[in-house]
Motif scaffolding. Structure first.
Motif, mmCIF file in Angstrom:
data_model
loop_
_atom_site.group_PDB
_atom_site.id
_atom_site.type_symbol
_atom_site.label_atom_id
_atom_site.label_comp_id
_atom_site.label_asym_id
_atom_site.label_seq_id
_atom_site.Cartn_x
_atom_site.Cartn_y
_atom_site.Cartn_z
ATOM 1 N N ALA A 42 48.959 35.140 44.662
ATOM 2 C CA ALA A 42 47.614 35.631 44.932
ATOM 3 C C ALA A 42 46.775 35.448 43.682
ATOM 4 O O ALA A 42 47.215 35.750 42.580
ATOM 5 C CB ALA A 42 47.649 37.104 45.324
ATOM 6 N N THR A 43 45.591 34.907 43.861
ATOM 7 C CA THR A 43 44.718 34.716 42.717
ATOM 8 C C THR A 43 43.581 35.725 42.799
ATOM 9 O O THR A 43 42.997 35.926 43.866
ATOM 10 C CB THR A 43 44.131 33.293 42.702
ATOM 11 N N PRO A 44 43.272 36.371 41.696
ATOM 12 C CA PRO A 44 42.162 37.329 41.726
ATOM 13 C C PRO A 44 40.852 36.619 42.027
ATOM 14 O O PRO A 44 40.601 35.518 41.570
ATOM 15 C CB PRO A 44 42.146 37.907 40.310
ATOM 16 N N ARG A 45 40.052 37.251 42.820
ATOM 17 C CA ARG A 45 38.713 36.768 43.165
ATOM 18 C C ARG A 45 38.744 35.399 43.849
ATOM 19 O O ARG A 45 37.966 34.510 43.511
ATOM 20 C CB ARG A 45 37.829 36.737 41.933
ATOM 21 N N ASP A 46 39.627 35.235 44.785
ATOM 22 C CA ASP A 46 39.705 33.992 45.557
ATOM 23 C C ASP A 46 38.492 33.938 46.480
ATOM 24 O O ASP A 46 38.354 34.765 47.373
ATOM 25 C CB ASP A 46 41.000 33.962 46.361
ATOM 26 N N PRO A 47 37.580 32.992 46.292
ATOM 27 C CA PRO A 47 36.334 32.994 47.075
ATOM 28 C C PRO A 47 36.560 32.778 48.566
ATOM 29 O O PRO A 47 35.826 33.330 49.386
ATOM 30 C CB PRO A 47 35.515 31.854 46.466
ATOM 31 N N LEU A 48 37.565 32.015 48.938
ATOM 32 C CA LEU A 48 37.826 31.791 50.355
ATOM 33 C C LEU A 48 38.273 33.070 51.044
ATOM 34 O O LEU A 48 37.801 33.395 52.137
ATOM 35 C CB LEU A 48 38.879 30.688 50.522
ATOM 36 N N VAL A 49 39.143 33.817 50.398
ATOM 37 C CA VAL A 49 39.617 35.076 50.973
ATOM 38 C C VAL A 49 38.476 36.089 51.048
ATOM 39 O O VAL A 49 38.288 36.759 52.062
ATOM 40 C CB VAL A 49 40.803 35.631 50.157
ATOM 41 N N LEU A 50 37.708 36.200 49.967
ATOM 42 C CA LEU A 50 36.595 37.155 49.955
ATOM 43 C C LEU A 50 35.560 36.809 51.024
ATOM 44 O O LEU A 50 35.072 37.699 51.733
ATOM 45 C CB LEU A 50 35.948 37.193 48.576
ATOM 46 N N ALA A 51 35.238 35.548 51.160
ATOM 47 C CA ALA A 51 34.274 35.136 52.188
ATOM 48 C C ALA A 51 34.825 35.392 53.582
ATOM 49 O O ALA A 51 34.096 35.844 54.477
ATOM 50 C CB ALA A 51 33.923 33.660 52.017
#
Length: 173
Positions: free
Chosen positions: A131-140
Motif C-alpha cells: 500500500a502506498t500512502p496517498r495513492d491518487p487512484l484509490v483516493l479518487a
C-alpha cells in the motif's frame, strides 16, 4: 530447487522417490513457490480482508445515516415542496430544492473522511502489503464511490416526496 517444464505436482512423487533412494533419512518437503508465498502473505491478506470488510460496513453505516438524515430533512419540508408543486414548479426544481440541504452533509463528511484517510495512510502502509500512502487512484475511487452512494441515499427520499400528489402533501399537515 527444481524448475519443471510441466506441472510441479506431477513431479513431486518422482522427486520424493529419487531423494528417498539417495538417502532414506533425508526429510523432504516439496512446495511450489506459490504455496510458499501464500504462507508468507497470509498476515497481510487477512489484514486487507479485515480492512475491506470494515470499509464496507462503514460505507453501509454512512449510507444508512445519510438516508435517515435526508428522509428527515425532506419530511420536514413536505409542505413547502407540496406548495412548490401546486404552484407549478418543475419536477427538477423541486428535486434540487429537496436535495439542496441534504447533499451538504455528505459533502462535508466526505471532505473530513478524506482528510482523516490521508492522515491514516502511514499506518495502513505498514499493515497492508504494497500500500502506498496517498495513492491518487484509490483516493479518487473512494471519493467517487462515496459521492455516488451519498447521492443515491439522498435522492430516494427526495424522489419519493416529488412523486406524491401535492394535495395529499398539503392535507397531511
Amino acid at each position: 530447487m527444481v524448475r519443471p517444464s510441466r506441472d510441479p505436482q506431477q513431479l513431486a512423487a518422482a522427486i520424493r522417490r529419487t531423494l528417498h533412494e539417495l538417502d532414506a533419512g533425508l526429510p523432504v518437503d516439496i512446495q511450489t513457490r506459490y504455496q510458499e508465498l501464500d504462507i508468507m502473505l497470509f498476515g497481510p491478506r487477512m489484514a486487507t480482508i479485515a480492512l475491506g470488510l470494515m470499509g464496507i460496513m462503514g460505507a453501509m453505516l454512512s449510507i444508512t445515516g445519510i438516508f435517515g438524515m435526508a428522509a428527515y430533512s425532506v419530511s420536514k419540508r413536505l409542505r413547502e415542496l407540496g406548495i412548490r408543486i401546486a404552484l407549478g414548479a418543475q419536477r427538477k426544481e423541486v428535486l434540487s430544492a429537496a436535495l439542496g440541504r441534504a447533499v451538504k452533509l455528505p459533502a462535508f463528511g466526505s471532505a473530513a473522511g478524506l482528510l482523516l484517510g490521508l492522515l491514516a495512510t502511514r499506518v495502513l502502509a505498514f499493515i497492508v502489503y504494497q500500500a502506498t500512502p496517498r495513492d491518487p487512484l484509490v483516493l479518487a475511487g473512494v471519493v467517487f464511490a462515496m459521492s455516488l452512494l451519498g447521492l443515491l441515499a439522498t435522492s430516494i427520499p427526495a424522489l419519493r416526496a416529488v412523486s406524491v400528489d401535492p394535495v395529499i402533501l398539503l392535507r397531511a399537515e
